[in-house]
Design a protein around this motif. Structure first.
Motif, mmCIF file in Angstrom:
data_model
loop_
_atom_site.group_PDB
_atom_site.id
_atom_site.type_symbol
_atom_site.label_atom_id
_atom_site.label_comp_id
_atom_site.label_asym_id
_atom_site.label_seq_id
_atom_site.Cartn_x
_atom_site.Cartn_y
_atom_site.Cartn_z
ATOM 1 N N ASN A 153 0.867 -1.180 0.000
ATOM 2 C CA ASN A 153 0.000 0.000 0.000
ATOM 3 C C ASN A 153 0.904 1.231 0.000
ATOM 4 O O ASN A 153 2.131 1.109 0.112
ATOM 5 C CB ASN A 153 -0.947 -0.027 1.200
ATOM 6 N N PRO A 154 0.358 2.429 -0.151
ATOM 7 C CA PRO A 154 1.218 3.617 -0.250
ATOM 8 C C PRO A 154 2.169 3.806 0.924
ATOM 9 O O PRO A 154 3.207 4.461 0.775
ATOM 10 C CB PRO A 154 0.195 4.770 -0.327
ATOM 11 N N TYR A 155 1.843 3.251 2.086
ATOM 12 C CA TYR A 155 2.654 3.470 3.282
ATOM 13 C C TYR A 155 3.500 2.260 3.663
ATOM 14 O O TYR A 155 4.212 2.284 4.665
ATOM 15 C CB TYR A 155 1.736 3.850 4.444
ATOM 16 N N PHE A 156 3.423 1.217 2.848
ATOM 17 C CA PHE A 156 4.174 -0.001 3.137
ATOM 18 C C PHE A 156 4.473 -0.674 1.805
ATOM 19 O O PHE A 156 3.719 -1.534 1.339
ATOM 20 C CB PHE A 156 3.349 -0.920 4.044
ATOM 21 N N SER A 157 5.563 -0.265 1.191
ATOM 22 C CA SER A 157 5.849 -0.727 -0.151
ATOM 23 C C SER A 157 7.340 -0.632 -0.444
ATOM 24 O O SER A 157 8.028 0.263 0.070
ATOM 25 C CB SER A 157 5.091 0.128 -1.172
ATOM 26 N N PRO A 158 7.848 -1.534 -1.279
ATOM 27 C CA PRO A 158 9.213 -1.340 -1.780
ATOM 28 C C PRO A 158 9.244 -0.107 -2.670
ATOM 29 O O PRO A 158 8.191 0.379 -3.105
ATOM 30 C CB PRO A 158 9.484 -2.621 -2.573
ATOM 31 N N LYS A 159 10.429 0.410 -2.948
ATOM 32 C CA LYS A 159 10.577 1.601 -3.783
ATOM 33 C C LYS A 159 11.233 1.234 -5.104
ATOM 34 O O LYS A 159 12.066 0.337 -5.173
ATOM 35 C CB LYS A 159 11.432 2.650 -3.067
ATOM 36 N N ILE A 160 10.860 1.957 -6.130
ATOM 37 C CA ILE A 160 11.407 1.686 -7.457
ATOM 38 C C ILE A 160 11.948 2.973 -8.076
ATOM 39 O O ILE A 160 11.413 4.066 -7.850
ATOM 40 C CB ILE A 160 10.343 1.057 -8.394
ATOM 41 N N ASP A 161 13.031 2.832 -8.847
ATOM 42 C CA ASP A 161 13.554 3.938 -9.641
ATOM 43 C C ASP A 161 12.755 3.954 -10.940
ATOM 44 O O ASP A 161 12.957 3.111 -11.820
ATOM 45 C CB ASP A 161 15.048 3.717 -9.916
ATOM 46 N N LEU A 162 11.820 4.890 -11.054
ATOM 47 C CA LEU A 162 10.880 4.876 -12.175
ATOM 48 C C LEU A 162 11.496 5.303 -13.498
ATOM 49 O O LEU A 162 11.051 4.859 -14.563
ATOM 50 C CB LEU A 162 9.686 5.775 -11.856
ATOM 51 N N GLN A 163 12.507 6.167 -13.471
ATOM 52 C CA GLN A 163 13.038 6.707 -14.728
ATOM 53 C C GLN A 163 13.567 5.629 -15.668
ATOM 54 O O GLN A 163 13.228 5.613 -16.856
ATOM 55 C CB GLN A 163 14.108 7.763 -14.427
ATOM 56 N N PRO A 164 14.423 4.694 -15.196
ATOM 57 C CA PRO A 164 14.876 3.654 -16.137
ATOM 58 C C PRO A 164 13.742 2.741 -16.598
ATOM 59 O O PRO A 164 13.769 2.254 -17.731
ATOM 60 C CB PRO A 164 15.928 2.884 -15.336
ATOM 61 N N LEU A 165 12.727 2.525 -15.740
ATOM 62 C CA LEU A 165 11.581 1.734 -16.174
ATOM 63 C C LEU A 165 10.830 2.447 -17.286
ATOM 64 O O LEU A 165 10.445 1.835 -18.296
ATOM 65 C CB LEU A 165 10.648 1.459 -14.992
ATOM 66 N N TYR A 166 10.631 3.753 -17.129
ATOM 67 C CA TYR A 166 9.978 4.533 -18.183
ATOM 68 C C TYR A 166 10.787 4.480 -19.484
ATOM 69 O O TYR A 166 10.222 4.391 -20.582
ATOM 70 C CB TYR A 166 9.806 5.987 -17.741
#
Length: 358
Positions: A153-166
């Motif tokens: 959920n928004p308060y309990f989640s792993p984090k991702i680097d979105l730029q390379p995914l995009y």
């Protein structure tokens, strides 16, 4: 935005002072918004200030330097581009000559501050109520203490680097220039270090495009950071993806809505297009010009048009009410103030009480 202060006198409304906490070292850390209101007590109008939107702040200190980082995407790693230097003086955290954060309350678990910008009225000035992120993490750890599979959920989640995914998606789908939406779920296995993706719905039937998109997500494991979630076997993350074309430029851009699983959920978000904002600004300026020429009828029409194009800016409605008042049409002014009251605006309540009989 040009302000129309000549129509009525603006007045400052003081906020009830909150108890001060002398230990300022408590401000450093990660904070997540749980409530927001405007300084005069009004309900927020702009989408970025809604209670339902995610806003996180990270305050860090290195030597004499303080860094303030903002994040509006709960699943995204902190982007240095969203960080700025600040100077703390008493209860003021200054970030520029025109803007600062006024610390209203600080404790080990709670941070309350008001974002002050020169020229903003109390109805435009947001006050943030923040909770220490570690409390939210601990709450979820207790909830999932006996689980090996969790839904983020928004308060309990792993984090991702979105730029390379995009970038991966852009490269893979370069030949597709249309729009499409799709609903899916990521399943991340922390032991095998793999990501699987189930697509449950899509607005296109192009299997090649969907297969390429899915493959990009399944190759994204290297972009994720688990931190406090590596003790779970599987982490599930529902999402909605939008492949969009900019309305004014011939470019494609991407938008994820993580933790959402229905199109209706994102349709509720009040986005205002760049084109509509332009039209609203143009109508607002025409309204000012018409008012200066004492063409009140045209001024009212232009201000109403400005609000219709951009309902996140309520200033045109205040101007409509003020013109009606100047024309002696108090009943019309009262109708507009009631419209503003229905939007949760405290200033309109005071004006209606002063000028309206009922």
């Amino acid at each position: 935005m040009i302000r129309f202060f000549s129509l009525f006198v603006l007045y400052a409304i003081s906020i009830s002072s909150l108890p001060a906490q002398t230990t300022k070292s408590f401000i450093y850390g990660n904070w997540v918004k749980y409530k927001i209101r405007m300084e005069d007590g009004s309900k927020p109008i702009k989408p970025e200030f809604h209670d339902s939107t995610y806003v996180a702040f990270r305050l860090t200190k290195t030597g004499d330097s303080i860094s303030v980082c903002k994040n509006f995407i709960p699943i995204a790693k902190q982007n240095k581009a969203n960080c700025m230097a600040a100077v703390l003086n008493d209860s003021i955290l200054k970030i520029s000559n025109l803007a600062h954060y006024q610390l209203d309350y600080v404790s080990i678990d709670t941070l309350v501050f008001t974002f002050k910008v020169e020229g903003w009225t109390p109805a435009e000035t947001p006050q943030f109520f923040m909770v220490n992120e570690r409390l939210l993490i601990e709450k979820n750890r207790i909830k999932y203490k006996d689980s090996k599979s969790v839904t983020a959920n928004p308060y309990f989640s792993p984090k991702i680097d979105l730029q390379p995914l995009y970038q991966d998606i852009r490269h893979s789908l370069y030949s597709y220039q249309g729009r499409f939406d799709c609903i899916g779920k990521l399943k991340i296995n922390t032991h095998t270090k793999t990501v699987s993706c189930d697509l449950t719905d899509a607005t296109i039937a192009d299997s090649t495009t969907l297969r390429r998109f899915k493959k990009c997500l399944e190759k994204s494991y290297k972009y994720w950071n688990w931190e406090f979630m590596d003790n779970y076997d599987e982490i599930q993350i529902p999402f909605i993806y939008q492949h969009l074309k900019h309305p004014n430029y011939n470019i494609i851009y991407h938008q994820f809505h993580f933790f959402e699983s229905t199109y209706a959920a994102i349709e509720k978000v009040n986005f205002v297009s760049f084109k509509s904002k332009q039209k609203a600004d143009e109508a607002f300026k025409k309204g000012i010009d018409a008012y200066k020429l004492k063409d009140f009828v045209s001024a009212i029409s232009y201000f109403k048009e400005a609000y219709e194009e951009n309902e996140t800016n309520i200033e045109p409605l205040y101007n409509v009410a003020a013109i009606y008042l100047e024309m002696g049409k108090n009943d019309k002014a009262c109708e507009v103030w009631q419209q503003l009251i229905d939007l949760g605006q405290v200033e309109a309540e005071k004006l209606k009480k002063e000028y309206c009989k009922t």
